[in-house]
Design a protein around this motif. Structure first.
Motif, PDB file in Angstrom:
ATOM      1  N   GLN A 210       0.835  -1.200   0.000  1.00 42.23           N
ATOM      2  CA  GLN A 210       0.000   0.000   0.000  1.00 42.23           C
ATOM      3  C   GLN A 210       0.870   1.251   0.000  1.00 42.23           C
ATOM      4  O   GLN A 210       0.386   2.371  -0.063  1.00 42.23           O
ATOM      5  N   SER A 211       2.194   1.029   0.122  1.00 46.79           N
ATOM      6  CA  SER A 211       3.095   2.178   0.109  1.00 46.79           C
ATOM      7  C   SER A 211       4.449   1.744  -0.432  1.00 46.79           C
ATOM      8  O   SER A 211       4.745   0.559  -0.528  1.00 46.79           O
ATOM      9  N   CYS A 212       5.260   2.739  -0.802  1.00 44.00           N
ATOM     10  CA  CYS A 212       6.595   2.449  -1.317  1.00 44.00           C
ATOM     11  C   CYS A 212       7.541   2.199  -0.140  1.00 44.00           C
ATOM     12  O   CYS A 212       7.597   3.006   0.783  1.00 44.00           O
ATOM     13  N   PRO A 213       8.278   1.071  -0.120  1.00 45.80           N
ATOM     14  CA  PRO A 213       9.177   0.793   0.995  1.00 45.80           C
ATOM     15  C   PRO A 213      10.372   1.763   1.047  1.00 45.80           C
ATOM     16  O   PRO A 213      11.035   1.854   2.069  1.00 45.80           O
ATOM     17  N   TYR A 214      10.615   2.482  -0.040  1.00 45.21           N
ATOM     18  CA  TYR A 214      11.765   3.411  -0.070  1.00 45.21           C
ATOM     19  C   TYR A 214      11.348   4.819   0.340  1.00 45.21           C
ATOM     20  O   TYR A 214      11.851   5.372   1.302  1.00 45.21           O
ATOM     21  N   CYS A 215      10.402   5.398  -0.423  1.00 39.36           N
ATOM     22  CA  CYS A 215      10.057   6.811  -0.176  1.00 39.36           C
ATOM     23  C   CYS A 215       8.834   6.930   0.725  1.00 39.36           C
ATOM     24  O   CYS A 215       8.464   8.029   1.113  1.00 39.36           O
ATOM     25  N   LYS A 216       8.204   5.792   1.068  1.00 39.84           N
ATOM     26  CA  LYS A 216       7.063   5.757   1.997  1.00 39.84           C
ATOM     27  C   LYS A 216       5.803   6.417   1.438  1.00 39.84           C
ATOM     28  O   LYS A 216       4.837   6.592   2.167  1.00 39.84           O
ATOM     29  N   CYS A 217       5.793   6.811   0.160  1.00 37.54           N
ATOM     30  CA  CYS A 217       4.580   7.416  -0.392  1.00 37.54           C
ATOM     31  C   CYS A 217       3.486   6.343  -0.447  1.00 37.54           C
ATOM     32  O   CYS A 217       3.774   5.160  -0.555  1.00 37.54           O
ATOM     33  N   LYS A 218       2.246   6.802  -0.337  1.00 38.24           N
ATOM     34  CA  LYS A 218       1.107   5.870  -0.326  1.00 38.24           C
ATOM     35  C   LYS A 218       0.624   5.617  -1.748  1.00 38.24           C
ATOM     36  O   LYS A 218       0.622   6.505  -2.583  1.00 38.24           O
ATOM     37  N   TYR A 219       0.208   4.366  -1.989  1.00 41.67           N
ATOM     38  CA  TYR A 219      -0.333   4.014  -3.299  1.00 41.67           C
ATOM     39  C   TYR A 219      -1.843   3.875  -3.184  1.00 41.67           C
ATOM     40  O   TYR A 219      -2.337   3.222  -2.277  1.00 41.67           O
ATOM     41  N   VAL A 220      -2.560   4.484  -4.092  1.00 42.68           N
ATOM     42  CA  VAL A 220      -4.017   4.288  -4.156  1.00 42.68           C
ATOM     43  C   VAL A 220      -4.405   3.960  -5.588  1.00 42.68           C
ATOM     44  O   VAL A 220      -3.730   4.335  -6.536  1.00 42.68           O
ATOM     45  N   GLU A 221      -5.541   3.257  -5.693  1.00 44.45           N
ATOM     46  CA  GLU A 221      -6.079   2.913  -7.010  1.00 44.45           C
ATOM     47  C   GLU A 221      -7.315   3.748  -7.207  1.00 44.45           C
ATOM     48  O   GLU A 221      -8.250   3.673  -6.412  1.00 44.45           O
ATOM     49  N   LYS A 222      -7.328   4.598  -8.248  1.00 44.01           N
ATOM     50  CA  LYS A 222      -8.485   5.471  -8.447  1.00 44.01           C
ATOM     51  C   LYS A 222      -9.431   4.884  -9.464  1.00 44.01           C
ATOM     52  O   LYS A 222      -9.025   4.098 -10.303  1.00 44.01           O
TER      53      LYS A 222
END
Ligand SMILES: [Zn+2]
Length: 222
Positions: A210-222
């Protein structure tokens, strides 16, 4: 001070454009307001529109890396009049990125894999059947005469055509090229990050990350 510019460079502003090399050019700060630019990429580097191997430039010089990407030296290394777009504070914020475009990236790559595997299997099946047909047809020459020759002939010609059909199967180079193309797109959608995704396919990406393990940004599906 030396800075490598590229997708895996050490410059201030990250580059995710896949037409830029991982290490595209080297910038050396000469300490007198000038910089030495050295091309490191087979795709070429231009300074103010001129192809270079090694050239002196200033902070406002425009660097073109590869066929399409261009930016001012100041923007890339975060100096000069033009402010870099990424500030330190924004790097620490948790950003959210839509990853639905990756579904298409995965699907087009995967569909092509399935299509190639299917056509390979079809060719193998046809070749196998033709082999059996030809083996069965040959003995009929002895008791069917001319008809036996015709049946054997059909088998031989069929085998020949299926052999020609093998040419349409993807070569190792084409496969590698397709894989590289996919790898360049299969990256974290955060332009500040752009690292390769750990998930090997879209379903795993949705299920496990649900997020990037490097930059920690969150992933969402629109
Ligand atoms: Zn990331």
């Amino acid at each position: 001070m030396e800075i490598i510019i590229g997708r895996q460079g050490t410059q201030k502003t990250p580059i995710t454009d896949p037409t830029v090399s991982r290490k595209h050019c080297k910038v050396t700060d000469n300490g007198d307001g000038t910089f030495t630019i050295e091309n490191l990429s087979s795709l070429g580097t231009k300074v103010d529109g001129v192809d270079i191997v090694r050239k002196t430039a200033n902070i406002n010089s425009i660097l073109q890396l590869g066929p399409t990407f261009s930016a001012s030296l100041g923007d890339l290394i975060g100096q000069g009049n033009s402010q870099p777009q990424i500030s330190e504070s924004s790097l620490n914020e948790t950003k959210t990125f839509d990853i639905s475009h990756l579904k298409e990236v995965w699907e087009s790559f995967n569909n092509k894999n399935i299509q190639i595997a299917n056509s390979q299997r079809q060719i193998n099946l046809i070749r196998g059947l033709l082999g059996i047909f030809t083996m069965g047809a040959m003995p009929t020459i002895f008791f069917l005469g001319p008809i036996g020759y015709i049946l054997t002939g059909i088998g031989v010609v069929g085998n020949f055509y299926s052999f020609v059909g093998m040419k349409n199967v993807e070569t190792a180079e084409e496969k590698q090229c397709r894989q590289d193309e996919f790898d360049d797109k299969w990256i974290c959608p955060n332009p500040d990050c752009g690292r390769s995704l750990i998930a090997r396919n879209y379903r795993l990406l949705i299920r496990n990350y649900q997020s990037c393990p490097y930059c920690k940004c969150k992933y969402v599906e629109k």
